[in-house]
Motif scaffolding. Sequence first.
Motif, PDB file in Angstrom:
ATOM      1  N   ALA A 309     -20.859 -21.717 -27.039  1.00  0.00           N
ATOM      2  CA  ALA A 309     -21.944 -20.737 -27.125  1.00  0.00           C
ATOM      3  C   ALA A 309     -23.231 -21.420 -27.570  1.00  0.00           C
ATOM      4  O   ALA A 309     -23.209 -22.495 -28.174  1.00  0.00           O
ATOM      5  N   LEU A 339     -23.855 -12.595 -27.468  1.00  0.00           N
ATOM      6  CA  LEU A 339     -22.509 -12.515 -28.024  1.00  0.00           C
ATOM      7  C   LEU A 339     -22.510 -11.796 -29.365  1.00  0.00           C
ATOM      8  O   LEU A 339     -21.722 -10.886 -29.601  1.00  0.00           O
ATOM      9  N   SER A 349     -23.908 -16.412 -24.756  1.00  0.00           N
ATOM     10  CA  SER A 349     -22.857 -17.030 -23.952  1.00  0.00           C
ATOM     11  C   SER A 349     -23.413 -17.760 -22.746  1.00  0.00           C
ATOM     12  O   SER A 349     -22.963 -18.833 -22.387  1.00  0.00           O
TER      13      SER A 349
END
Length: 395
Positions: A309, A339, A349
Motif C-alpha cells: 500500500a 484503504l 491501494s
Amino acid sequence: MTDRKKNLALAGVSILIILASFGAWKLIQDTAPKPGKKEREKIARLVDAEPLEKVASRASWQTGGAVTASDSVTLVAQVSGRVEQVSAQAVPGALLKKGALLAQLEKGDYELALEQAQATLAQAKAALAIEEGQVSLAQEEYALSGTELSTSDRALVLREPQLQVAEADMASAEAAVKQAKINLARTEIRMPFDGRLSSRAVSPGSYASAGSELFSAVATSEFWVEAKLPRSFLPLLDRDHEVIVSHSAWGKKTRTASILNVLPGVDSGDRQARVILSLKSPLDPEYGPIVLVNDFVALTLAGREFNDAYQVRRDRVNDDGSVWVINDLKLHKRQPELLYSGRDFVWFSRGFELGDRLLTSQVDAAVEGMPVRVSDNTTGKKTDPGSDNSAGERP
C-alpha cells in the motif's frame, strides 16, 4: 537699406532657422530606434518531492483509557462476633497472598456449636444402627412367617418408616456438623486472592455483625483498561498484536497490554467501539512502570499490516481525497483508492502512475500540468525543465 527692409530680412532669417530646427528634430524622431516591449523571462516553480512507492506498513490508533481492577471485593463478616485479632500485615496497601489471615473473630461459641452438632451426629448414628438391627430382625421374622402382605403392610412390618426417620436424622446431624464447621471457619477473615488491601474498617475488640464491611481488596495479577476506537478502525484492529501503554509520569518508558475482547455495545456518548485490554502484573516493576487503579494511560492500538500500500501523510492529502504528484516535471492530481484514513497517515491501494513523486511543498493555485523544478534534497541539485513552458515569471 532702410530700417524696414532690415527688420524684414531679420524676420525671414529667424523663420528659416526655426523651420530648419524643426526639420532636424523631425528627422531625428523619424530615424531614431524605437524601444519595444520585452517579454519577461519565465521560470518553473521550485518544489520539493519525495518517492512514492508501495511499502509494508501498519496502521495504528492512539487513544486512552482508565485502569480498573479485574477483581475488586469488599470483605464482610459472614458470622457475628467480637474481633479477637487483626493481622499486623493487614494494613492498606499491603501486598498479600491468597489465604493470608487478615482478622480473627472470637470462635469459642462456634467451637461449642460444632461440638454439639458432632454429639447430635453421634446420637443419630447410634439410633440408625439400632434401627437397622430392628429392621434386620423384622425381615427374618417375616421370612419365617410365610405370609403374604400388601406392600403398605409389609413396609410397616419391616419397619421401613422407622428406618427412613433414622436415616433422615442422620443426614440432618451430618449437615449440622458441616454448617458448624463452616461457621467456625468463617471466624477467620482471609485474602480471597493475591492482591493488595485498599482499606481496613476493623480493629481488635470491635464487634462485627454478619454483613459488616471489614476490608476491601483488589487483585494485582491483572488490571483492565477500557479503550475506545472508531468503528472505521475496528475491522483493521489486530487483536493478537500487543498494545503500547504510556503515561505522562513515565517519561519515554512504556509497557505493553493485550486485547481481551471487543465489547458488544458502542459508547452511549460518542458511539465509538470499545475494547477491554489486559495489563499483567501491573504493580511489578520487572514488567515496566507500575500502573495504579484509576490511572489514565495513553494507548496505541495496532491495526493489521498493509503489505502492498501507499502510505501518505495526512497533511499531503486534499480534502476530497486527492493527492498532488509530480511526473515528467509537471503537477498532476491523482484520485487514489482509499484503504484507511488515520489521524497522521492515509493508506491507498492503487491510483498512482509509474514515475509519480509526492509533492511535499505548499503550492498556491496549483493546476493540472503546471511545470515545476524539483529540488534534490540529497545532492543539492535542481532539475530544470527549461524556460519554454514556465509557471513563474521574473523581469
